[in-house]
Design an enzyme around this catalytic site. Structure first.
Site, PDB file in Angstrom:
ATOM      1  N   GLY A  54      28.665  42.315  48.310  1.00  0.00           N
ATOM      2  CA  GLY A  54      29.352  43.548  47.938  1.00  0.00           C
ATOM      3  C   GLY A  54      29.272  44.652  48.966  1.00  0.00           C
ATOM      4  N   GLY A  55      29.604  44.334  50.233  1.00  0.00           N
ATOM      5  CA  GLY A  55      29.569  45.360  51.268  1.00  0.00           C
ATOM      6  C   GLY A  55      28.165  45.570  51.780  1.00  0.00           C
ATOM      7  N   GLN A 132      24.385  47.647  44.457  1.00  0.00           N
ATOM      8  CA  GLN A 132      25.479  46.912  43.810  1.00  0.00           C
ATOM      9  C   GLN A 132      25.095  46.669  42.350  1.00  0.00           C
ATOM     10  OE1 GLN A 132      28.391  45.812  43.426  1.00  0.00           O
ATOM     11  NE2 GLN A 132      29.417  45.950  45.377  1.00  0.00           N
ATOM     12  N   MET A 179      31.535  38.189  45.736  1.00  0.00           N
ATOM     13  CA  MET A 179      32.265  38.168  44.473  1.00  0.00           C
ATOM     14  C   MET A 179      33.602  37.454  44.627  1.00  0.00           C
ATOM     15  SD  MET A 179      30.454  39.701  42.048  1.00  0.00           S
ATOM     16  CE  MET A 179      29.195  38.625  42.735  1.00  0.00           C
ATOM     17  N   ASN A 244      44.337  39.846  57.678  1.00  0.00           N
ATOM     18  CA  ASN A 244      44.068  41.118  57.007  1.00  0.00           C
ATOM     19  C   ASN A 244      45.043  41.289  55.851  1.00  0.00           C
ATOM     20  OD1 ASN A 244      44.093  43.994  56.370  1.00  0.00           O
ATOM     21  ND2 ASN A 244      42.845  44.243  58.211  1.00  0.00           N
ATOM     22  N   ALA A 245      44.517  41.531  54.659  1.00  0.00           N
ATOM     23  CA  ALA A 245      45.365  41.638  53.472  1.00  0.00           C
ATOM     24  C   ALA A 245      46.410  42.735  53.613  1.00  0.00           C
ATOM     25  CB  ALA A 245      44.497  41.896  52.243  1.00  0.00           C
ATOM     26  N   HIS A 273      35.750  48.925  47.371  1.00  0.00           N
ATOM     27  CA  HIS A 273      34.920  49.987  46.800  1.00  0.00           C
ATOM     28  C   HIS A 273      34.177  50.769  47.878  1.00  0.00           C
ATOM     29  CE1 HIS A 273      32.155  46.602  47.340  1.00  0.00           C
ATOM     30  NE2 HIS A 273      31.221  47.522  47.497  1.00  0.00           N
ATOM     31  N   CYS A 416      27.208  30.827  32.004  1.00  0.00           N
ATOM     32  CA  CYS A 416      28.274  30.572  31.041  1.00  0.00           C
ATOM     33  C   CYS A 416      28.406  31.815  30.168  1.00  0.00           C
ATOM     34  CB  CYS A 416      28.001  29.338  30.187  1.00  0.00           C
ATOM     35  SG  CYS A 416      26.636  29.504  29.029  1.00  0.00           S
ATOM     36  N   GLY A 498      30.326  47.715  42.105  1.00  0.00           N
ATOM     37  CA  GLY A 498      31.684  47.216  41.913  1.00  0.00           C
ATOM     38  C   GLY A 498      32.767  48.144  42.402  1.00  0.00           C
TER      39      GLY A 498
END
EC number: 4.2.1.49
Length: 564
Positions: A54-55, A132, A179, A244-245, A273, A416, A498
């Site tokens: 997460g970064g 995070q 993630m 790159n998106a 984020h 689960c 997040g």
């Protein structure tokens, strides 16, 4: 300790396996092993920097703090509690045997100062770290930790938009970090093809190595050819496209407008984020990004935020073509809105779109870890859950798929989704298995902070609550307090997970099944109360599904009759 010295003492970390104790008892040993498991190179994204996922989500503030946490746990007594402030061990106090052995607070700031700028000042001064969600609370289990939630989301999207069948459909997304790396496998398990854009080739290779991803592509044409062939053949496969998106998605929009391939679902799990450390600006290479994050972070942030606006505009373009488009909880819509994309919230977040009905029944990500290190312990618990819940065909399907497709990272673990009335039964069953010797060592039970009653995040888990209580953060605080009172093994309170600083508060809980009668009592309390707070929270907000659940389970909600 300075950064240079911290990095100099960095080493390869792996959790101990087996039945030999390094601490006073298994409750303390569990924390000792799990913080190390978070930094296993097969688990963490950048373990040399203490970054789990997460970064910049870290397990400890610096290496000196990490080493002292281990020493403190080794010295901790069964009636003492260790306090950890943003990754730094700050105190040991006498409590009692049923109190948590560790209490953790990470990244928490007074609201007016809850900004990335202020956080970075404190971080640079060595006064804070970003925890995070499960990074700083020592219960991260690799990409598996989010796979089933992502799987459930994609299945529900298929149910809602495609009559429950994703065969021959493809999902467009981006981000293959800790993630986002779950997306390819989750989509394939749900029956769809997945095209995931990722700017760091090492992350694509990591997902290939751990079998979360099937193919790597270096061009849009190559990626689309693989996806097109698989869709026509009704095969579910995944492709990681290096790029790159903010550059690839606009190109895909133009191709779609010109009559080219259109995705069937669009989402995103880049680390948007964190504009400085989590999102590569369009037109930049990794070397420039890495150096500029140190030399000119404001320039990085400005460029990244502008790129996110372009990225979201492309998602909006797909949405306006009638393609189901959903935010997957990284706050990218908020950044785009701040950058002038006025209709950035035209597409919903994944929780109100697909997941909230599950939250209303106390369902969420229940996970457990075999402290023995033996995969057979997990396989035995899989079988136990099937026997415990014979009517849960979806659960059986998930466990079968998990055994077949999911590679363990670090200590063997499983996740689960279980709800109120189920989690405590699972915990008690595991405890009995430890007691009678079926398992070689105790089991750690925890969850993501993304759960039904443990988070306030107006752009993610609590987006569009029907009573308008999206930003009320009393609920995760109550959740943490109740789990502390109930006897959890460690409890954590975090901020910013997040979605980034200023946008969320959330709580984590971990409890150990060590085979004792005392553990039976603690497990019964904690694993009932924890999901029950989620039912309570949603019932209070007016959700009839949650109110029905509360009535079925005879929860005592004093104001229930007066709720509108």
């Amino acid at each position: 300790m300075t950064d240079s010295v911290s990095k100099a003492v960095a080493r390869t970390i792996r959790a101990p396996h087996g039945s030999e104790l390094h601490c006073a008892n298994w409750l303390i040993e569990a924390a000792y092993r799990m913080i190390q498991n978070n930094l296993d190179p097969d688990v963490a994204e950048r373990p040399e920097d203490l970054v789990v996922y997460g970064g910049i989500g870290k397990a400890a503030r610096n290496w000196a703090c990490f080493e002292q946490i281990l020493r403190s746990l080794q010295a901790l007594q069964p009636e003492e509690t260790l306090l950890v402030q943003s990754g730094k061990p700050v105190g040991v106090f006498r409590t009692h045997a049923d109190a948590p052995r560790v209490l953790i607070a990470n990244s928490n700031l007074v609201p007016h100062w809850a900004t990335w700028d202020h956080f970075h000042e404190l971080d640079k001064a060595g006064l804070m770290m970003y925890g995070q969600m499960t990074a700083g609370s020592w219960i991260y289990i690799g990409a598996q930790g989010i796979v089933q939630g992502t799987f459930e989301t994609f299945v529900e999207a298929g149910r809602k938009h495609y009559n429950g069948d994703l065969t021959g459909k493809w999902i467009l997304t981006a981000g293959l970090g800790g993630m986002g790396g779950a997306q390819p496998l989750a989509g394939v398990l749900a029956g769809a093809c997945v095209l995931a854009v990722e700017c760091q080739e090492s992350r694509i290779d990591f997902r290939l190595r751990t079998r979360y991803l099937d193919h790597k592509a270096f061009s849009v044409d190559e990626a689309l050819a693989i996806i097109d062939k698989a869709c026509k053949e009704k095969r579910a496969i995944s492709v990681g496209l290096l790029g790159n998106a903010a550059e690839i998605l606009p190109e895909l929009v133009q191709r779609a407008k010109a009559g080219g391939m259109k995705p069937d679902i669009v989402t995103d799990q880049t680390s948007a984020h964190d504009p400085i450390n989590g999102y590569l600006p369009a037109g930049w290479d990794l070397a420039r990004w890495e150096s500029s994050r140190q030399s000119d972070p404001k320039a990085v942030e400005k460029a990244a935020r502008a790129s996110m606006a372009v990225h979201v505009q492309a998602m909006l373009d797909f949405c306006h073509m009638g393609i189901p488009t959903v935010d997957y909880g990284n706050n990218i819509r908020q950044v785009a809105l701040d950058e002038g994309v006025k209709n950035a919230f035209d597409f919903p977040g994944f929780v109100p779109a697909y997941i909230r009905p599950l939250f209303c029944e106390g369902k969420g990500p229940f996970r457990w870890v075999a402290l023995s290190g033996d995969p057979e312990d997990i396989y035995k618990t899989d079988a136990k859950l099937k026997a415990l819940f014979p009517e849960h065909t979806n659960l059986h399907r998930w466990l079968d798929m998990a055994q077949e497709r999911i590679a363990f990272q670090g200590l063997p673990a499983r996740i689960c989704w279980l709800g109120l009335g189920e989690r405590h039964l699972a915990g008690l069953a595991f405890n009995e298995m430890v007691r009678n010797g079926e398992l070689k060592a105790p089991v750690v039970i925890g969850r993501d902070h993304l759960d039904c009653g443990s988070v306030a995040s107006p752009n993610r888990e609590t987006e569009a609550m029907m009573d308008g209580s999206d930003a009320v953060s009393d609920w995760p605080l109550l959740n943490a307090l109740l789990n502390t009172a109930g006897g959890a093994t460690w409890v954590s309170l975090h901020h910013g997970g997040g979605v980034g600083m200023g946008f969320s508060q959330h709580a984590g809980v971990v409890i150990v099944a060590d085979g004792t009668a005392e553990a039976d009592a603690r497990l019964s309390r904690v694993l009932w109360n924890d999901p029950a707070t989620g039912v309570m929270r949603h019932a209070d907000a007016g959700y009839e599904v949650a109110r029905d659940c509360a009535r079925r389970h005879e929860l005592t909600l004093p104001m229930a009759k007066e709720l509108p």
